[in-house]
Design an enzyme around this catalytic site. Structure first.
Site, PDB file in Angstrom:
ATOM      1  CE  LYS A  85      -4.094  -2.000   1.832  1.00 43.22           C
ATOM      2  NZ  LYS A  85      -4.893  -2.401   3.152  1.00 43.22           N
ATOM      3  CE  LYS A  99      -8.575 -13.745  -6.133  1.00 49.10           C
ATOM      4  NZ  LYS A  99      -8.344 -14.129  -4.639  1.00 49.10           N
ATOM      5  CE  LYS A 159     -13.935  -3.892  -5.183  1.00 45.63           C
ATOM      6  NZ  LYS A 159     -12.860  -3.033  -5.012  1.00 45.63           N
TER       7      LYS A 159
END
Ligand code: TRP
Length: 328
Positions: free
Chosen positions: A111, A194, A197
């Site tokens: 992050k 997979k 989003k």
């Protein structure tokens, strides 16, 4: 009964991958464990959501979880920010965590790389807040995805360290719990990987039939079976995975035979997949619409969930204060 706690970040709508990969297992768990689920809206602050979106995002996720079959009578659902006790435990636990170990957490490093201009202390202490979420209920089991393993290790470390510092056996070390038997990895519609989003390859639980059909018809394929009984390439295997998830065994066998004798037409296969996904999603979508329209019901469910959570957290915090030396 063993205590299960899990948090859900309110980041957008649920898709088929979330449903088969996690939510369905939550629904099964509510009968077997003393379960408590919450919406981690404080955790979402690390990326500064807009003030006007915060409550709405939580409500959407709440409506979607209910629509999937979480029964708040069996598994109360609360919103993290409704239970302030968590913050006190977060503070206490932070006093025992070291900068070095927090900096080494992979999700922090990732992050920090993604938002170099906002490497805030909340990001750094994300694992401590997560530990507080869990430890405040003295939960034993935490259903999470594999990507949460390091955060879970930190939660265990928080528990262990507290116990060691004060010479008590107070916090159990929470175990990650992968819903292995029932969880399914749902592929994306773009051929590989997979459903996720951020990959933009999702079928959402709120998608209508037309949208679903359009997405499925556009799914990536190849030139068709080349030889009898040949192994399926990944893109085709992925399509068959959807049959496995949403269709009957007969339907799967039917198309599998066609693959094997080289008579499979992808158009037919996709039509079937689209129809069966629609059949799976439609009842959930209708319930999502129903729940989202009933703000009062959603607020009541969240309020009742918060009461249960607060009671459990209050009992823990009273002991924690006493152990540390404060007035309970
Ligand atoms: N970190 C989790 C995620 O990103 C969400 C979460 C926050 C959580 N607190 C938790 C999960 C406590 C389990 C228990 O998915």
């Amino acid at each position: 009964m063993e205590k299960v706690v899990s948090g859900i970040r309110p980041t957008g709508n649920l898709h088929l991958g979330n449903y088969f990969g996690a939510v369905k297992s939550f629904v099964e768990m509510q009968d077997k464990y003393e379960s408590l689920f919450f919406i981690a809206d404080w955790h979402s602050l690390t990326t500064r959501p807009k003030p006007e979106d915060i409550q709405n995002s939580a409500r959407i996720i709440l409506a979607e979880y209910l629509a999937c079959g979480i029964d708040p009578e069996k598994a109360p659902i609360y919103i993290q920010s409704d239970v302030k006790e968590t913050l006190e435990l977060y503070l206490f636990l932070n006093m025992n965590m070291y900068l070095g170990e927090l900096e080494r957490v992979t999700t922090f490093k990732e992050k920090a790389r993604k938002q170099p201009n906002n490497v805030n202390a909340g990001l750094l202490t994300y694992p401590t807040l997560m530990a507080a979420d869990i430890l405040q209920h003295r939960a034993e089991k935490v259903p999470v995805g594999k990507d949460q393993e390091q955060n879970m290790e930190m939660a265990r470390r928080c528990a262990r360290r507290f116990n060691n510092i004060y010479g008590v056996e107070f916090f159990p070390e929470p175990q990650s719990f992968y819903f292995n038997a029932t969880a399914l990895k749902v592929p994306g519609l773009d051929g590989s990987g997979k459903m996720g989003k951020s990959e933009g390859n999702c079928i959402y639980l709120h998608d209508d039939d037309k949208t679903i059909t359009k997405k499925v018809m556009k799914a990536v394929t190849d030139n068709g079976p080349q030889a009898m009984n040949s192994p399926k390439p990944e893109v085709i295997e992925n399509l068959f995975t959807f049959l496995k998830i949403c269709s009957t065994q007969d339907t799967y066998d039917f198309f599998n035979e066609k693959w094997n004798d080289c008579t499979l037409r992808y158009g037919d296969l996709k039509k079937q997949i689209a129809a069966d996904i629609c059949k799976t999603v439609a009842p959930i979508r209708e319930k999502i619409l129903e729940y989202s329209a009933d703000k009062e019901l959603l607020d009541r469910i969240a309020r009742q969930g918060a009461e249960v959570a607060r009671e459990s957290a209050t009992a823990t915090l009273r002991e924690v204060r006493r152990i540390i030396g404060f007035r309970p």
